[in-house]
Motif scaffolding. Structure first.
Motif, PDB file in Angstrom:
ATOM      1  N   THR A 189      -3.140  -3.255 -20.952  1.00  0.00           N
ATOM      2  CA  THR A 189      -3.809  -1.975 -21.130  1.00  0.00           C
ATOM      3  C   THR A 189      -3.668  -1.153 -19.858  1.00  0.00           C
ATOM      4  N   LYS A 190      -3.078   0.038 -19.999  1.00  0.00           N
ATOM      5  CA  LYS A 190      -2.945   0.975 -18.875  1.00  0.00           C
ATOM      6  C   LYS A 190      -3.844   2.158 -19.169  1.00  0.00           C
ATOM      7  N   SER A 191      -4.702   2.471 -18.216  1.00  0.00           N
ATOM      8  CA  SER A 191      -5.647   3.575 -18.393  1.00  0.00           C
ATOM      9  C   SER A 191      -5.658   4.435 -17.142  1.00  0.00           C
ATOM     10  N   ASP A 192      -5.351   5.715 -17.319  1.00  0.00           N
ATOM     11  CA  ASP A 192      -5.369   6.664 -16.214  1.00  0.00           C
ATOM     12  C   ASP A 192      -6.474   7.673 -16.440  1.00  0.00           C
ATOM     13  N   SER A 193      -7.170   8.026 -15.371  1.00  0.00           N
ATOM     14  CA  SER A 193      -8.156   9.108 -15.418  1.00  0.00           C
ATOM     15  C   SER A 193      -7.581  10.285 -14.650  1.00  0.00           C
ATOM     16  N   LEU A 194      -7.534  11.427 -15.325  1.00  0.00           N
ATOM     17  CA  LEU A 194      -7.013  12.642 -14.726  1.00  0.00           C
ATOM     18  C   LEU A 194      -8.115  13.688 -14.714  1.00  0.00           C
ATOM     19  N   GLU A 195      -8.291  14.313 -13.591  1.00  0.00           N
ATOM     20  CA  GLU A 195      -9.317  15.349 -13.448  1.00  0.00           C
ATOM     21  C   GLU A 195      -8.648  16.723 -13.451  1.00  0.00           C
ATOM     22  N   PRO A 196      -9.188  17.646 -14.257  1.00  0.00           N
ATOM     23  CA  PRO A 196      -8.612  18.984 -14.274  1.00  0.00           C
ATOM     24  C   PRO A 196      -8.921  19.739 -12.980  1.00  0.00           C
TER      25      PRO A 196
END
Length: 190
Positions: free
Chosen positions: A51-58
């Motif tokens: 499982t690959k999970s990225d968090s991206l902030e605008p």
């Protein structure tokens, strides 16, 4: 890209191994150095789940209502699987007990109240016909354990989640590497 059924992979059969964190990443078919990688034995038939999970902030701006870019705030990569063999190596890995012992017929692994991080390297290897794939996490730790159920009619399973950690030293070193050796695919594609 063209449709190519020869590039479709089936997990076939495989194995999960651990080593000291930072152990050199072997090639896709290189023999593993003796005494370096410890095979953890049978896993349940579900194999290994990545499982690959990225968090991206605008990133907002005064000039636009939509974000002008996205910035990484977090990357998480985990592998989940269940070990079926119960021995010094699997209990040590599951409990995070580097001091697990084997004295004659007695194996002893302890779950401590004051745990210390038990970092390991992890290698998942699987074959599909004559194609070998290896997936290596140079540094990680068991972060979750599933409930262990002991019943009259099913094998005891040590289900766990292994989380990749950032590499030490060089920030450009990989958190994980996937290597595939396909003897029939020697031509470069572009």
């Amino acid at each position: 890209m063209t449709l190519n059924a020869n590039e479709v992979r089936v997990g076939g059969t495989g194995r999960v191994l651990v080593a000291e964190p930072g152990t050199d990443i072997p090639g896709a078919t290189d023999p593993l150095p003796e005494g370096t990688w410890q095979d953890l034995g049978f896993t349940n038939e579900e194999g290994v789940t990545f499982t690959k999970s990225d968090s991206l902030e605008p990133v907002a701006s005064w000039q636009h209502t939509a974000p002008v870019r996205l910035a990484y705030s977090e990357r998480e990569f985990t592998l989940t699987f269940a070990l079926l063999q119960i021995n010094q190596h699997t209990l040590s890995f599951f409990f995070g007990d580097r001091e697990a012992t084997k004295d004659g017929p007695v194996t002893r692994a302890e779950l401590r109240g004051n745990p210390q991080p038990d970092e390991r390297a992890l290698l998942v290897e699987f074959t599909d016909g004559d194609v070998t794939s290896r997936f290596v996490v140079p540094r990680g730790i068991v972060t979750e354990s599933e409930d262990v159920q002991i019943t009259r009619s099913a094998a005891v399973q040590l289900g766990l989640t292994f989380q990749a950690l950032a590499p030490l030293g060089d920030p450009d070193s990989p958190m994980a590497v996937w290597l595939t050796h396909d003897p029939s695919d020697s031509a470069e594609t572009g």
